[in-house]
Scaffold this motif. Structure first.
Motif, PDB file in Angstrom:
ATOM      1  N   ILE A   1       0.836  -1.208   0.000  1.00 17.35           N
ATOM      2  CA  ILE A   1       0.000   0.000   0.000  1.00 17.35           C
ATOM      3  C   ILE A   1       0.871   1.259   0.000  1.00 17.35           C
ATOM      4  CG2 ILE A   1      -1.931   1.184   1.100  1.00 17.35           C
ATOM      5  CD1 ILE A   1      -2.613  -1.552   2.433  1.00 17.35           C
ATOM      6  N   ALA A   2       1.733   1.385   1.010  1.00 15.59           N
ATOM      7  CA  ALA A   2       2.603   2.573   1.044  1.00 15.59           C
ATOM      8  C   ALA A   2       3.482   2.637  -0.202  1.00 15.59           C
ATOM      9  CB  ALA A   2       3.479   2.540   2.293  1.00 15.59           C
ATOM     10  N   SER A   3       3.982   1.478  -0.646  1.00 17.31           N
ATOM     11  CA  SER A   3       4.902   1.460  -1.789  1.00 17.31           C
ATOM     12  C   SER A   3       4.191   1.845  -3.078  1.00 17.31           C
ATOM     13  CB  SER A   3       5.524   0.068  -1.953  1.00 17.31           C
ATOM     14  OG  SER A   3       6.196  -0.293  -0.772  1.00 17.31           O
ATOM     15  N   GLY A   4       3.033   1.235  -3.315  1.00 17.40           N
ATOM     16  CA  GLY A   4       2.288   1.525  -4.548  1.00 17.40           C
ATOM     17  C   GLY A   4       1.822   2.969  -4.588  1.00 17.40           C
ATOM     18  N   VAL A   5       1.354   3.480  -3.451  1.00 20.04           N
ATOM     19  CA  VAL A   5       0.856   4.861  -3.418  1.00 20.04           C
ATOM     20  C   VAL A   5       2.018   5.851  -3.559  1.00 20.04           C
ATOM     21  CG1 VAL A   5      -0.248   6.622  -1.971  1.00 20.04           C
ATOM     22  CG2 VAL A   5      -1.243   4.329  -2.119  1.00 20.04           C
TER      23      VAL A   5
END
Ligand code: TPP
Ligand code: MG
Length: 327
Positions: free
Chosen positions: A50-54
Motif C-alpha cells: 500500500i505505502a509502496s504503490g501509493v
C-alpha cells in the motif's frame, strides 16, 4: 489483471520500496524482541504494497500523513534509515531527537507530515495539507493513510465531507487489514466495503487488492491525477493482511494471536506483497532474480549500517527534555 504497462524502472522502484520496508521492519522485530528498543512498535509487514504503490505514484513534493503503524509510510516516501533507527533506539540523532519514538516520526523535507498515535488523528491533517496546496496554488496532493478502525472515527467522516465540499487534492487510503487491535473489522463496521462510504461524501470509492503493489500503484495513479486536475478527493480501500500481531511482542503477553485462526494466518503469509512484486518483475522479464537479490543485499547492508549508526549515537541530554515542546 494488470491494465497499465508498468515500465521496468517503475516496477523496480516499487520493488525497492517494498523490500526497504520489509528488511527494516524485520530488523525492528528482532531488535524489539531482544529488548533493545524502548516503547512499543506496530509493524507494517504484510501491508507494504500500500505505502509502496501509493508513494510510487507521488511526486517528492507531495504530502503524506501516517498512523501509529507508520514506519512503512516513512520508508516508502524516502525516509532515512539512520534517523529512523536512531529514533527507535531513542537516540539524539533520531528524527525527533529520540523524544518521539516509533509513533511520531516526521520528515517535512520529504513531505512526510507525521505519524500519529491517535487513531484517525492524521486524517484531518491531510485535509489541511490539501487545503494548503490549494491556497498556495500549487498542484501538490496530500495522502492520508489510515486503518479500517480509523474509518469509524468522527474525524474520518468530517474530513471526507470537507475535502469533497472544497474539492481538495486529497487521497484517502484506508488500509483495511481486517482488525482494529484484536477486534475483527466486521464486528464494528457498518459496511462490508469501507470504500462504499465514499458515496455519502460524493467522491469515488475504490476497492483494491492491498497485497498487490502494482494494483495499488495503478489505482493511486488515477486518484493522484484526478486530485491534481482539481477534481477532488478519492477514497481508496486497500484490503490487506497484517502479518503479525497488532503490536510486536503481543505473542509474548497474549500467548499467540488467539483471536484469529491458523488458516487465516497462513492466508496472510500466502498473500505476500514482496513475493507478488518479485513475481511480476521476473515473469514479465523486467529484471532477473539475481538483480533483485542484489538490491535486497544492498538494502540489508543499509539496515545493518543504520543499527550501527543508532548504537553509536549519543543519548539525548537530560537538559534537552523541555526543548521542542509545545504545550
Ligand atoms: C482515538 C484512539 N482510540 C483508540 C486508540 C487505541 N488504538 C491504537 S491502535 C488501535 C487500532 C486501530 O485499528 P486500525 O485503524 O484498523 O489500524 P491498524 O492497527 O489495524 O493498522 C486502537 C484502538 C488510539 N490510539 N486512539
Ligand atoms: Mg486495522
Amino acid at each position: 489483471m494488470l491494465t497499465l504497462a508498468v515500465q521496468t524502472d517503475k516496477a523496480l522502484d516499487i520493488f525497492t520500496r517494498v523490500i526497504r520496508i520489509r528488511r527494516f521492519e524485520e530488523r525492528i522485530a528482532t531488535l524489539f524482541n531482544q529488548g533493545q528498543l524502548p516503547g512499543v512498535v506496530h509493524l507494517y509487514i504484510g501491508e507494504e504494497a500500500i505505502a509502496s504503490g501509493v508513494c510510487a505514484a507521488l511526486r517528492d513534493d507531495d504530502y503524506i500523513v501516517s498512523t501509529h503503524r507508520g514506519h512503512g509510510h516513512v520508508v516508502a516516501k524516502g525516509g532515512d534509515f539512520n534517523r529512523m533507527m536512531a529514533e527507535l533506539f531513542g537516540k539524539a540523532t533520531g528524527y525527533c531527537k529520540g523524544k518521539g519514538g516509533s509513533q511520531h516520526i516526521a520528515d517535512f523535507e520529504i513531505g512526510m507530515l507525521g505519524a500519529c498515535g491517535i487513531v484517525g488523528g492524521g486524517i484531518p491533517i491531510a485535509v489541511g495539507a490539501g487545503f494548503s496546496a490549494r491556497y498556495r496554488e500549487t498542484d501538490q496532493v496530500a495522502v492520508s493513510f489510515f486503518g479500517d478502525g480509523a474509518s469509524n472515527e468522527g474525524s474520518f467522516h468530517e474530513s471526507l465531507n470537507l475535502a469533497s465540499v472544497w474539492k481538495l487534492p486529497v487521497i484517502f487510503v484506508c488500509e483495511n487489514n481486517g482488525y482494529g487491535e484484536f477486534t475483527p473489522t466486521s464486528k464494528v463496521t457498518s459496511v462490508t466495503n469501507i470504500a462504499d462510504r465514499s458515496a455519502g461524501y460524493g467522491m469515488p470509492g475504490i476497492v483494491v487488492d492491498g497485497t498487490d503493489p502494482i494494483a495499488v500503484y495503478e489505482v493511486a495513479v488515477k486518484a493522484v491525477a484526478r486530485a491534481r486536475r482539481g477534481e477532488g478527493p478519492t477514497l481508496i480501500e486497500a484490503k490487506t493482511h497484517r502479518r503479525g500481531g497488532h503490536s510486536e511482542g503481543e505473542n509474548a503477553f497474549l500467548g499467540g494471536q488467539k483471536y484469529r485462526s491458523a488458516a487465516e494466518e497462513a492466508e496472510a503469509r500466502a498473500q505476500d506483497p514482496l513475493l507478488k512484486i518479485r513475481a511480476y518483475i521476473v515473469e514479465n522479464r523486467l529484471a532477473t532474480a539475481e538483480k533483485l537479490d542484489a538490491i535486497d543485499r544492498e538494502i540489508s547492508q543499509a539496515v545493518d549500517a543504520a543499527v550501527t549508526f543508532a548504537r553509536n549515537s549519543p543519548d539525548p541530554e537530560p537538559s534537552a527534555v523541555f526543548e521542542d515542546v509545545w504545550a
